[in-house]
Design a protein around this motif. Structure first.
Motif, PDB file in Angstrom:
ATOM      1  N   ASP A 162     -14.788 -18.838 -46.256  1.00 62.08           N
ATOM      2  CA  ASP A 162     -15.735 -19.661 -47.004  1.00 62.08           C
ATOM      3  C   ASP A 162     -16.366 -18.756 -48.053  1.00 62.08           C
ATOM      4  O   ASP A 162     -17.374 -18.087 -47.794  1.00 62.08           O
ATOM      5  CB  ASP A 162     -16.781 -20.241 -46.045  1.00 62.08           C
ATOM      6  N   ALA A 163     -15.752 -18.722 -49.235  1.00 67.62           N
ATOM      7  CA  ALA A 163     -16.166 -17.757 -50.263  1.00 67.62           C
ATOM      8  C   ALA A 163     -17.606 -17.996 -50.709  1.00 67.62           C
ATOM      9  O   ALA A 163     -18.356 -17.034 -50.945  1.00 67.62           O
ATOM     10  CB  ALA A 163     -15.216 -17.835 -51.447  1.00 67.62           C
ATOM     11  N   ALA A 164     -17.995 -19.257 -50.815  1.00 66.54           N
ATOM     12  CA  ALA A 164     -19.363 -19.553 -51.265  1.00 66.54           C
ATOM     13  C   ALA A 164     -20.379 -19.029 -50.256  1.00 66.54           C
ATOM     14  O   ALA A 164     -21.411 -18.436 -50.629  1.00 66.54           O
ATOM     15  CB  ALA A 164     -19.523 -21.061 -51.455  1.00 66.54           C
ATOM     16  N   GLU A 165     -20.072 -19.202 -48.977  1.00 63.93           N
ATOM     17  CA  GLU A 165     -20.986 -18.729 -47.939  1.00 63.93           C
ATOM     18  C   GLU A 165     -21.034 -17.193 -47.927  1.00 63.93           C
ATOM     19  O   GLU A 165     -22.098 -16.608 -47.690  1.00 63.93           O
ATOM     20  CB  GLU A 165     -20.535 -19.273 -46.575  1.00 63.93           C
ATOM     21  N   CYS A 166     -19.899 -16.575 -48.192  1.00 62.95           N
ATOM     22  CA  CYS A 166     -19.874 -15.103 -48.274  1.00 62.95           C
ATOM     23  C   CYS A 166     -20.794 -14.623 -49.390  1.00 62.95           C
ATOM     24  O   CYS A 166     -21.567 -13.675 -49.213  1.00 62.95           O
ATOM     25  CB  CYS A 166     -18.452 -14.592 -48.527  1.00 62.95           C
ATOM     26  N   ARG A 167     -20.685 -15.278 -50.545  1.00 63.11           N
ATOM     27  CA  ARG A 167     -21.541 -14.882 -51.674  1.00 63.11           C
ATOM     28  C   ARG A 167     -23.007 -15.059 -51.307  1.00 63.11           C
ATOM     29  O   ARG A 167     -23.835 -14.193 -51.558  1.00 63.11           O
ATOM     30  CB  ARG A 167     -21.199 -15.721 -52.912  1.00 63.11           C
ATOM     31  N   LYS A 168     -23.310 -16.202 -50.685  1.00 66.23           N
ATOM     32  CA  LYS A 168     -24.698 -16.507 -50.313  1.00 66.23           C
ATOM     33  C   LYS A 168     -25.256 -15.451 -49.353  1.00 66.23           C
ATOM     34  O   LYS A 168     -26.403 -15.032 -49.455  1.00 66.23           O
ATOM     35  CB  LYS A 168     -24.724 -17.892 -49.651  1.00 66.23           C
ATOM     36  N   ARG A 169     -24.423 -15.005 -48.434  1.00 69.55           N
ATOM     37  CA  ARG A 169     -24.878 -14.056 -47.412  1.00 69.55           C
ATOM     38  C   ARG A 169     -24.642 -12.602 -47.802  1.00 69.55           C
ATOM     39  O   ARG A 169     -24.941 -11.692 -47.021  1.00 69.55           O
ATOM     40  CB  ARG A 169     -24.152 -14.336 -46.079  1.00 69.55           C
ATOM     41  N   GLY A 170     -24.051 -12.393 -48.973  1.00 73.60           N
ATOM     42  CA  GLY A 170     -23.787 -11.016 -49.414  1.00 73.60           C
ATOM     43  C   GLY A 170     -22.701 -10.329 -48.607  1.00 73.60           C
ATOM     44  O   GLY A 170     -22.730  -9.110 -48.416  1.00 73.60           O
ATOM     45  N   VAL A 171     -21.747 -11.109 -48.136  1.00 71.37           N
ATOM     46  CA  VAL A 171     -20.630 -10.552 -47.357  1.00 71.37           C
ATOM     47  C   VAL A 171     -19.457 -10.278 -48.297  1.00 71.37           C
ATOM     48  O   VAL A 171     -19.034 -11.163 -49.041  1.00 71.37           O
ATOM     49  CB  VAL A 171     -20.205 -11.534 -46.237  1.00 71.37           C
ATOM     50  N   ASP A 172     -18.952  -9.062 -48.277  1.00 75.37           N
ATOM     51  CA  ASP A 172     -17.783  -8.701 -49.085  1.00 75.37           C
ATOM     52  C   ASP A 172     -16.523  -9.398 -48.552  1.00 75.37           C
ATOM     53  O   ASP A 172     -16.425  -9.650 -47.351  1.00 75.37           O
ATOM     54  CB  ASP A 172     -17.499  -7.194 -48.986  1.00 75.37           C
ATOM     55  N   VAL A 173     -15.570  -9.630 -49.439  1.00 73.56           N
ATOM     56  CA  VAL A 173     -14.250 -10.116 -49.016  1.00 73.56           C
ATOM     57  C   VAL A 173     -13.201  -9.202 -49.634  1.00 73.56           C
ATOM     58  O   VAL A 173     -13.254  -8.915 -50.836  1.00 73.56           O
ATOM     59  CB  VAL A 173     -14.000 -11.568 -49.468  1.00 73.56           C
ATOM     60  N   VAL A 174     -12.277  -8.747 -48.821  1.00 75.42           N
ATOM     61  CA  VAL A 174     -11.235  -7.852 -49.311  1.00 75.42           C
ATOM     62  C   VAL A 174      -9.910  -8.244 -48.655  1.00 75.42           C
ATOM     63  O   VAL A 174      -9.909  -8.755 -47.533  1.00 75.42           O
ATOM     64  CB  VAL A 174     -11.618  -6.379 -48.987  1.00 75.42           C
ATOM     65  N   ARG A 175      -8.817  -8.037 -49.378  1.00 78.75           N
ATOM     66  CA  ARG A 175      -7.501  -8.256 -48.774  1.00 78.75           C
ATOM     67  C   ARG A 175      -6.899  -6.900 -48.433  1.00 78.75           C
ATOM     68  O   ARG A 175      -6.865  -5.991 -49.267  1.00 78.75           O
ATOM     69  CB  ARG A 175      -6.578  -9.017 -49.726  1.00 78.75           C
TER      70      ARG A 175
END
Lengths: 108, 260
Positions: free
Chosen positions: B65-78
């Protein structure tokens, strides 16, 4: 008719989760497979072989047995190792996605 | 393997880094070992902010959930390794990586065997901490059937890179706040299932060990199983520069993250 996207999630027994997405397009009154993505938490060595696997599935078309043979040949000829799913699992999961797409196409 | 193998050991666990930089460092070490510029290397690290790492073959859209990641300041990496999406909690995880040349004989040539050997080192370390664990093929370590460590491996440039997690503590609700589930209707049930199938050192030992304390034991366990001698070191300037460059061009690049 617009492209139809079919999806299928298939948890392999004692293995990984395959998440397939296919695109079907009408050609001369029949639906043909024009796109395949094989997603999931499996392992494949080398990893870059995934695009070739998807192309092999695409080449094998709509037939389940041809697809399984196509996947098996692609892996063995390329010396590619797959863990967490078998060629049969992948072929069946793609079949599930195709059937989902056909169902969507029929229901308009 | 003789006991004379020297392992470079890099202890980063007290200096958490972003997801992109952590993955960049692992890949940079792979280059160094591959080029003969560094000996086999074991690294321990942590993450800040918390992050999700996606497996090489996973769909970003289906898993995160990319929007939720942004909201919570969680990084996403592959990752460059396969396997599943992992929530790297900044407060609850120790991560390791190991890079060895394939031809060194330090790890078996077959993939299952090499997973087993690295995991046996981790299991030895966990056992020293009082947590009796076992290997669950292909790539997990479990305690009484509950997962405490997930591991993923790639083979590139003539080297084996394996990285994995050791759960010091676990917050399943936080994890599922940023992960998508196959069926929203079944979200609650899925969360309960995962809670029952995952454990942590805090659960097993009664308190959460410090990352460095856990790293001490895991390092010792790995060296015992692989028969090596440690040489504690830092990344070279060249390695760090390359790591930052890889982080910028690959792991911090949306095109890479969203490529599948």
């Amino acid at each position: 008719m617009d492209d139809v996207v079919g999806r299928c999630d298939r948890k392999v027994e004692k293995g990984k989760l395959l998440r397939i997405s296919v695109t079907l397009r009408s050609s001369g009154g029949v639906l043909v497979l024009t796109g395949v993505n094989v997603f999931g938490d499996f392992f494949m060595h080398p990893e870059e072989a995934i695009e070739g696997l998807e192309e092999a599935i695409l080449r094998s078309g709509m037939d389940l047995e041809e697809r399984q043979d196509g996947v098996s040949s692609y892996l063995s000829e390329g010396g590619i190792e797959l863990f967490g799913a078998s060629p049969a699992d992948i072929a069946l999961a793609v079949q599930g996605a195709i059937e989902d797409g056909l169902l969507k196409a029929r229901s308009g | 393997m003789s006991g004379e193998t020297v392992f470079r050991v890099i202890r980063h666990e007290d200096a958490p880094r972003t997801a992109a930089v952590n993955m960049g460092i692992d890949e940079s070490i792979l280059h160094s070992v591959s080029d003969g510029m560094a000996p086999p290397t074991i690294r321990f690290y942590t993450w800040a902010p918390s992050a999700i790492s996606l497996g090489y073959f996973q769909s970003l859209e289906l898993e995160v959930d990319a929007a939720e990641c942004r909201k919570r300041g969680v990084d996403v990496v592959r990752r460059i390794t396969g396997g599943g999406a992992v929530y790297h909690d900044s407060q609850g995880e120790l991560t390791y990586s190991i890079v060895v040349p394939e031809k060194s004989g330090i790890l078996p040539g077959d993939i299952l065997g090499s997973y087993r050997k690295v995991c046996d080192g981790i299991i030895t370390g966990l056992s020293d901490m009082g947590a009796r664990a076992e290997f669950r093929p292909l790539n997990d370590i479990v305690i009484e059937g509950r997962k405490i460590s997930g591991n993923a491996q790639t083979r590139r440039r003539g080297c084996i890179l394996q990285h994995g997690t050791i759960l010091l503590d676990v917050d399943i609700d936080a994890m599922f706040s940023v992960l998508r589930v196959p069926s929203e209707k079944l979200r609650g049930k899925m969360i309960e299932t995962v809670k029952a199938s995952v454990t942590s050192l805090r659960h097993r030992l009664g308190s959460r060990p410090e990352p460095s304390a856990a790293a001490d034991r895991i390092e010792a366990g790995m060296l015992r199983v692989m028969g090596g001698t440690p040489r504690t070191s830092a990344l070279t300037d060249e390695e760090m520069d390359r790591a930052l460059s890889i982080a910028r061009e690959r792991y911090g690049n949306d095109v890479w993250t969203a490529r599948r």
